[in-house]
Design an enzyme around this catalytic site. Structure first.
Site, mmCIF file in Angstrom:
data_model
loop_
_atom_site.group_PDB
_atom_site.id
_atom_site.type_symbol
_atom_site.label_atom_id
_atom_site.label_comp_id
_atom_site.label_asym_id
_atom_site.label_seq_id
_atom_site.Cartn_x
_atom_site.Cartn_y
_atom_site.Cartn_z
ATOM 1 N N ASP A 27 10.153 3.251 6.790
ATOM 2 C CA ASP A 27 9.720 1.839 7.005
ATOM 3 C C ASP A 27 11.005 1.536 8.248
ATOM 4 O OD1 ASP A 27 8.099 -0.516 5.389
ATOM 5 O OD2 ASP A 27 9.492 -1.110 6.869
ATOM 6 N N THR A 84 -1.962 -4.537 9.390
ATOM 7 C CA THR A 84 -2.875 -4.796 10.321
ATOM 8 C C THR A 84 -3.321 -6.132 10.332
ATOM 9 O OG1 THR A 84 -4.435 -3.554 9.187
ATOM 10 C CG2 THR A 84 -3.658 -2.251 10.887
ATOM 11 N N ARG A 122 1.473 -14.109 2.221
ATOM 12 C CA ARG A 122 0.794 -13.885 3.642
ATOM 13 C C ARG A 122 -0.394 -14.456 3.733
ATOM 14 N NH1 ARG A 122 1.367 -7.887 4.816
ATOM 15 N NH2 ARG A 122 0.911 -7.682 2.741
ATOM 16 N N ARG A 174 14.419 -3.319 3.870
ATOM 17 C CA ARG A 174 13.423 -2.852 2.796
ATOM 18 C C ARG A 174 13.946 -1.419 2.311
ATOM 19 N NH1 ARG A 174 9.989 -3.140 -1.387
ATOM 20 N NH2 ARG A 174 7.933 -2.200 -1.236
ATOM 21 N N THR A 190 -6.171 -0.826 7.444
ATOM 22 C CA THR A 190 -7.522 -1.180 7.584
ATOM 23 C C THR A 190 -7.786 -1.663 9.303
ATOM 24 O OG1 THR A 190 -7.852 -2.147 5.683
ATOM 25 C CG2 THR A 190 -9.129 -3.179 7.437
ATOM 26 N N CYS A 240 -6.198 -9.106 3.097
ATOM 27 C CA CYS A 240 -7.409 -8.212 3.036
ATOM 28 C C CYS A 240 -8.577 -9.105 3.129
ATOM 29 C CB CYS A 240 -7.562 -7.664 1.827
ATOM 30 S SG CYS A 240 -6.205 -6.335 1.402
ATOM 31 N N VAL A 248 0.813 -1.362 -0.124
ATOM 32 C CA VAL A 248 0.097 -0.044 0.045
ATOM 33 C C VAL A 248 1.026 1.202 -0.073
ATOM 34 C CG1 VAL A 248 -1.776 1.221 1.448
ATOM 35 C CG2 VAL A 248 -1.906 -1.199 1.140
#
Length: 453
Positions: A53, A104, A360, A58, A149, A289, A24
């Site tokens: 981050d 999240t 994931r 990363r 989220t 998600c 995202v």
């Protein structure tokens, strides 16, 4: 002499800090970096971006123009000239707008795991405290926007108090807040950020309008401002909950139709001839998600003493599907006249969805774990995932290409990646022998020995 603070930063000339550079955060950061004129005023947008981050690996990869999510090429990243990638929290002090896009996830009990977003909230609290102690000329009050989220109420009940307690500042007085849920679809090159309508909200009417204009300046699809942060939070979480329930319905129907000896895909094709029928396909639901968001909603429901029958049932069905698939594989395998033979299994695709390297909550991974318990010899082929990450999960290597001159007793065509465009009936036949059974979860193959969910 005390510095005088502007209420809000200049919309077309502000410094934006993106916290969390995953599926995202990175696309959002890059979108802000693009040179363009404001869609509302026509003025040139001169925004700069801090890409933050906590994962130093990363950050180092991005500084070397490497994106493990494969959403952007090295050439894409080389073109960026107004972004700073960093893991140094001190770099955030210069930001006017903070956008939180951290993960999240859920924990082992399928409850919200808010560690990352709580940490981001505390970090921002400390940062805006420093900004207040050492202000710059014409410094504005900071605006914090959550995109991760969460369940309805989380921003106001948990995250804003964390910012206040760690900054010593007050909401709508010293800083402002908003919630604008992300709608990123990893692996989708058509529905990009600027082409998806953005829901916006704020902690008061003034900042809500500012945030709405902030996104409307570059979102071609436009924005939709709602009256409260809670409405925006709830809107996001029901998007994926609705999809989860629809897929659960079709999954349950597919189980029923198989028992009735009816082809599910034929039923769906027939039903789809009616104008108002929404066609969903049976399948494995994973990822961060659809496979996660409903649990946030059921958690909040339990917290207030409400039992969510339908939402919980949908999750139960979809969580069961990888076990159901293994049951079907065992049933079909037992029909063969092969004795004392170790099953040699080929799995094509291991990520949670096609054209996305994210593993994931992959239901295929769970399937593999259960197949390994049955002492099956498994070969995984997925050209877009990180093989090391797969190995860390299940202690098996993932290959980019199918090993040559191999035959398999079970083949599972799990994901229709673009890089699997060579997977045809003929290719599957080359990998098979007379006793091979094939499970096609993509609905792209057809033959007597090919089975579908």
């Amino acid at each position: 002499m005390e510095k005088i603070f502007k209420l809000f930063p200049l919309n077309n000339n502000c410094k934006i800090a993106i916290l969390g550079l995953g599926y995202v955060g990175l696309p959002l950061a890059i979108e802000f970096c693009k040179s363009r004129k404001c869609l509302i005023t026509g003025k040139q947008l001169n925004r700069s971006v801090i890409g933050f981050d906590i994962n130093e690996n990363r950050i180092n990869e991005l500084k070397n123009n490497i994106d493990y999510t494969e959403q952007f090429t090295q050439e894409d990243l080389k073109k960026l000239n107004n972004i700073k990638f960093t893991s140094d929290e001190n770099s955030l002090i210069d930001a006017d707008v903070f956008i939180i896009t951290v993960p999240t996830p859920i924990n082992a009990n399928n409850e919200p795991d808010l560690r990352f977003i709580k940490k981001a909230s505390r970090d921002i609290g400390f940062v805006i405290k420093k900004r207040r102690e050492y202000p710059k000329e014409n410094q504005s009050n900071p605006i914090i926007i959550y995109e991760s989220t969460v369940y309805p109420g989380a921003t106001e009940e948990i995250f804003i108090p964390l910012i206040e307690s760690n900054s010593g500042q007050k909401l709508n007085q010293d800083f402002f807040c908003g919630y604008s849920p992300e709608r990123i679809n990893p692996g989708d090159s058509e529905n990009t950020i600027d082409k998806i309508k953005k829901v916006t909200s704020g902690s008061n009417d003034l900042v809500a309008s500012w945030i709405d204009s902030f996104y409307a300046s570059f979102i071609d699809a436009g924005t939709f401002k709602v009256r409260s942060i809670r409405v925006a939070e709830a809107a996001k979480i029901i998007e994926n909950t609705q999809r989860d329930i629809n897929i659960a319905l079709v999954n349950e129907l597919s189980i029923l139709f198989k028992k009735l000896n009816i082809n599910t895909n034929e039923v769906l094709d027939a039903a789809a001839t009616k104008w108002n029928f929404h066609k969903y396909k049976p399948g494995l639901v994973g990822g961060h998600c659809i496979g996660v968001d409903p649990y946030y909603l059921t958690f909040k429901a339990r917290e207030i003493g409400f039992k969510t029958e339908l939402i919980a049932s949908g999750r139960k069905i979809n969580d069961y599907m990888h076990k159901y698939l293994l049951e079907q594989i065992i049933i079909q395998s037992s029909k063969r006249n092969v004795k004392d033979q170790k099953e040699k299994v080929l799995i094509l695709g291991i990520s949670y969805k096609e054209n996305c390297p994210d593993i994931r909550n992959s239901q295929i991974l769970l399937l593999v774990e259960n197949m390994l318990k049955r002492n099956m010899d498994i070969t995984i082929v997925d050209p877009i995932v990180n093989s090391q990450k797969v190995y860390e999960k299940i202690n098996l290597k993932s290959y980019e290409l199918i090993p040559e001159s191999e035959k398999y007793t079970i083949i599972i065509f799990a994901l229709n990646h673009l890089k699997f465009d060579y997977i045809t009936n003929q290719k599957i036949e080359e990998l098979s022998n007379d006793e091979t059974i094939i499970f096609d979860l993509t609905n792209n193959l057809s033959a007597e020995n090919i089975f579908h969910l």
